[in-house]
Design a protein around this motif. Structure first.
Motif, mmCIF file in Angstrom:
data_model
loop_
_atom_site.group_PDB
_atom_site.id
_atom_site.type_symbol
_atom_site.label_atom_id
_atom_site.label_comp_id
_atom_site.label_asym_id
_atom_site.label_seq_id
_atom_site.Cartn_x
_atom_site.Cartn_y
_atom_site.Cartn_z
ATOM 1 N N SER A 142 -18.873 27.758 14.055
ATOM 2 C CA SER A 142 -20.028 28.204 14.519
ATOM 3 C C SER A 142 -20.007 29.883 14.790
ATOM 4 C CB SER A 142 -19.903 27.457 15.885
ATOM 5 O OG SER A 142 -18.979 27.692 16.704
ATOM 6 N N TYR A 187 -22.587 17.199 13.656
ATOM 7 C CA TYR A 187 -22.430 18.390 14.404
ATOM 8 C C TYR A 187 -21.605 19.441 13.578
ATOM 9 C CZ TYR A 187 -23.327 15.672 18.433
ATOM 10 O OH TYR A 187 -23.877 14.999 19.599
ATOM 11 N N ASP A 197 -17.288 13.151 15.159
ATOM 12 C CA ASP A 197 -18.484 13.413 14.510
ATOM 13 C C ASP A 197 -18.827 12.050 13.581
ATOM 14 O OD1 ASP A 197 -20.823 14.865 13.539
ATOM 15 O OD2 ASP A 197 -19.504 16.207 12.149
ATOM 16 N N LYS A 219 -25.487 11.790 15.432
ATOM 17 C CA LYS A 219 -25.948 13.125 14.956
ATOM 18 C C LYS A 219 -24.668 13.734 14.530
ATOM 19 C CE LYS A 219 -27.708 17.326 16.805
ATOM 20 N NZ LYS A 219 -27.485 18.334 17.910
ATOM 21 N N TYR A 250 -16.669 22.876 10.902
ATOM 22 C CA TYR A 250 -17.158 23.194 11.966
ATOM 23 C C TYR A 250 -17.077 24.783 12.277
ATOM 24 C CZ TYR A 250 -16.874 18.111 12.516
ATOM 25 O OH TYR A 250 -16.777 16.813 12.297
ATOM 26 N N LYS A 308 -21.143 22.173 10.945
ATOM 27 C CA LYS A 308 -21.709 23.505 10.384
ATOM 28 C C LYS A 308 -20.888 24.170 9.325
ATOM 29 C CE LYS A 308 -23.893 24.321 14.673
ATOM 30 N NZ LYS A 308 -23.761 25.433 16.244
#
Length: 158
Positions: A136, A85, A78, A83, A134, A87
């Motif tokens: 998700s 990633y 990351d 970009k 991260y 979350k």
């Protein structure tokens, strides 16, 4: 249990002294050999806690190393890609750990892996609040903590 561990270490040093090879692999082989000898000689006794816990500690070490490497790679990827990633989120993880030492060790293990941070424990010690970079799927994250770190840690401590 500590008496068995000390006997294991003593036999390991006896093995190393007898072979005259002071390399790590010889120490490891001597430790495993002395563990097997102690295990075989104590099959008739009821004191087998050491022989159940030591393999769990070794497997936990490899499990934690795998999780640590996996988290480091995820965070490093990351960082080096343009970009993001991430979350991020905060999750309430229900605890099966009851004592202060169990909760403290679990919280520290979680915080040692990059991308996660233990924030707080509820006043009734039933919930651990964890920040994840991260996140998700909250249910999968909770399941991974419960079935991974907490389950294996409690198998060793109880």
């Amino acid at each position: 249990m500590s008496q068995r561990f000390l006997s294991n270490i003593l036999l390991t040093f006896v093995w190393v002294a007898l072979t005259g090879s002071f390399v790590f692999l010889n120490f490891l082989f001597g430790f495993i050999l002395s563990f097997i000898i102690l295990w075989v000689t104590s099959l008739s006794s009821n004191d087998s806690k050491y022989f159940k816990i030591l393999p769990k500690i070794v497997f936990f070490f490899f499990f934690f190393s795998y999780e640590l490497i996996k988290a480091n790679i995820q965070v490093a990827f990351d960082v080096v890609t343009p970009k993001f990633y991430m979350k991020p989120g905060i999750v309430k993880v229900p605890l099966d750990a009851k004592t202060d030492i169990e909760i403290t060790l679990l919280a520290n293990l979680i915080s040692l892996t990059p991308g996660t941070l233990s924030l707080d424990v509820s006043s009734d010690k039933k919930v651990l609040y964890v920040h994840a970079m991260y996140l998700s799927n909250k249910e999968k994250f909770i399941k991974d903590i419960k079935q991974g770190f907490e389950k294996r840690l409690l198998e060793i401590l109880r």
